[in-house]
Scaffold this motif. Structure first.
Motif, PDB file in Angstrom:
ATOM      1  N   ILE A 179       0.854  -1.187   0.000  1.00  0.00           N
ATOM      2  CA  ILE A 179       0.000   0.000   0.000  1.00  0.00           C
ATOM      3  C   ILE A 179       0.890   1.237   0.000  1.00  0.00           C
ATOM      4  CG2 ILE A 179      -1.893  -1.172   1.187  1.00  0.00           C
ATOM      5  CD1 ILE A 179      -1.029   0.196   3.744  1.00  0.00           C
ATOM      6  N   ARG A 180       0.335   2.356  -0.470  1.00  0.00           N
ATOM      7  CA  ARG A 180       1.111   3.595  -0.546  1.00  0.00           C
ATOM      8  C   ARG A 180       1.198   4.311   0.789  1.00  0.00           C
ATOM      9  NH1 ARG A 180      -0.997   7.743  -3.925  1.00  0.00           N
ATOM     10  NH2 ARG A 180      -3.024   6.720  -3.886  1.00  0.00           N
ATOM     11  N   GLY A 181       0.180   4.161   1.617  1.00  0.00           N
ATOM     12  CA  GLY A 181       0.220   4.855   2.896  1.00  0.00           C
ATOM     13  C   GLY A 181      -1.012   4.594   3.726  1.00  0.00           C
ATOM     14  N   LEU A 182      -0.924   4.950   5.005  1.00  0.00           N
ATOM     15  CA  LEU A 182      -2.028   4.822   5.952  1.00  0.00           C
ATOM     16  C   LEU A 182      -2.364   6.192   6.514  1.00  0.00           C
ATOM     17  CD1 LEU A 182      -0.866   1.725   8.067  1.00  0.00           C
ATOM     18  CD2 LEU A 182      -2.515   1.725   6.178  1.00  0.00           C
ATOM     19  N   VAL A 183      -3.647   6.413   6.766  1.00  0.00           N
ATOM     20  CA  VAL A 183      -4.110   7.588   7.500  1.00  0.00           C
ATOM     21  C   VAL A 183      -4.951   7.051   8.658  1.00  0.00           C
ATOM     22  CG1 VAL A 183      -5.405   9.738   7.434  1.00  0.00           C
ATOM     23  CG2 VAL A 183      -4.174   8.960   5.389  1.00  0.00           C
ATOM     24  N   LEU A 184      -4.430   7.142   9.873  1.00  0.00           N
ATOM     25  CA  LEU A 184      -5.066   6.528  11.035  1.00  0.00           C
ATOM     26  C   LEU A 184      -5.706   7.603  11.897  1.00  0.00           C
ATOM     27  CD1 LEU A 184      -2.211   4.019  11.923  1.00  0.00           C
ATOM     28  CD2 LEU A 184      -4.142   3.700  10.352  1.00  0.00           C
ATOM     29  N   ALA A 185      -7.025   7.497  12.095  1.00  0.00           N
ATOM     30  CA  ALA A 185      -7.774   8.503  12.843  1.00  0.00           C
ATOM     31  C   ALA A 185      -8.481   7.863  14.033  1.00  0.00           C
ATOM     32  CB  ALA A 185      -8.802   9.180  11.938  1.00  0.00           C
TER      33      ALA A 185
END
Length: 223
Positions: A179-185
């Motif tokens: 995957i290119r990246g994670l955004v964790l909220a």
């Protein structure tokens, strides 16, 4: 690809389909805190037969996406914009579903320059959650990888909210799917001990998990 939508707007022809998540069905105008479930009785007195049931919730909230089958599990998803564009996959948290992203305008905003795919995670919305499996974050990530491959999703950015961040993290550590990246909220990143952990384990497999669910959770939270 097989279609699971019937003429009445839901996939009732699929064996052991998941009921529409009642938490989601009640979000529009009714509090779902455990202290406020007394509204059900008062609604029955004032509205007669208009009490919210899984079937009536489904009729008022039909599917908004498409369906695919992965490892014997039917998932609902929404796929927006150009399939050739960079992909963003949105993962919701517990007690939520696809509409959290569509109604907020996030999907439309991201779709201006990206392909945007949202899934109802297993057991939420119109996605199935077979009870004979233990649905850890890793198990959900494995199911999603299968779905990604079917849909031709490659190198996505994966934003995850709440429990969805846990699943996104499980995707990020897999060796077989880049995957290119994670955004964790607002996610769970470190193990902590909480009293609610035992109570939140109601989705466990087998008769024990079902007994715990029925005994300890109010009706709208049991599906």
């Amino acid at each position: 690809m097989r279609s699971y939508a019937s003429k009445r707007g839901h996939f009732s022809t699929v064996p052991a389909r998941a009921n529409f998540n009642q938490f989601s069905a009640l979000r529009a105008g009714t509090s779902t805190s455990t202290s406020n479930y007394s509204w059900i009785g008062s609604s029955a007195r004032h509205c007669g037969s208009r009490v919210c049931t899984p079937r009536s919730a489904e009729l008022r909230n039909p599917p908004i996406g498409k369906f695919l089958e992965c490892d014997g599990v039917v998932l609902q998803y929404v796929d927006r914009s150009d399939p050739a564009a960079p992909c963003v996959v949105l993962l919701h948290g517990n007690g939520s579903l696809i509409q959290d992203f569509t109604m907020s305008g996030l999907v439309d905003l991201l779709a201006r320059k990206n392909r945007v795919v949202c899934f109802d995670r297993s057991g939420f919305g119109y996605s199935q959650r077979p009870r004979l499996r233990i649905w850890t974050a890793a198990a959900q990530a494995a199911l999603l990888v299968n779905a990604f491959n079917q849909l031709g999703i490659h190198d996505p950015v994966v934003p995850g909210h709440s429990w969805g961040a846990f699943v996104a993290t499980a995707l990020g550590v897999r060796k077989d799917y880049p995957i290119r990246g994670l955004v964790l909220a607002s996610g769970y990143y470190f193990p902590i001990g909480r009293v609610g952990d035992v109570r939140s384990s109601h989705t466990g497999p087998g008769r024990l998990g079902q007994l715990h669910c029925r005994a300890c959770w109010p009706e709208p939270a049991q599906n």
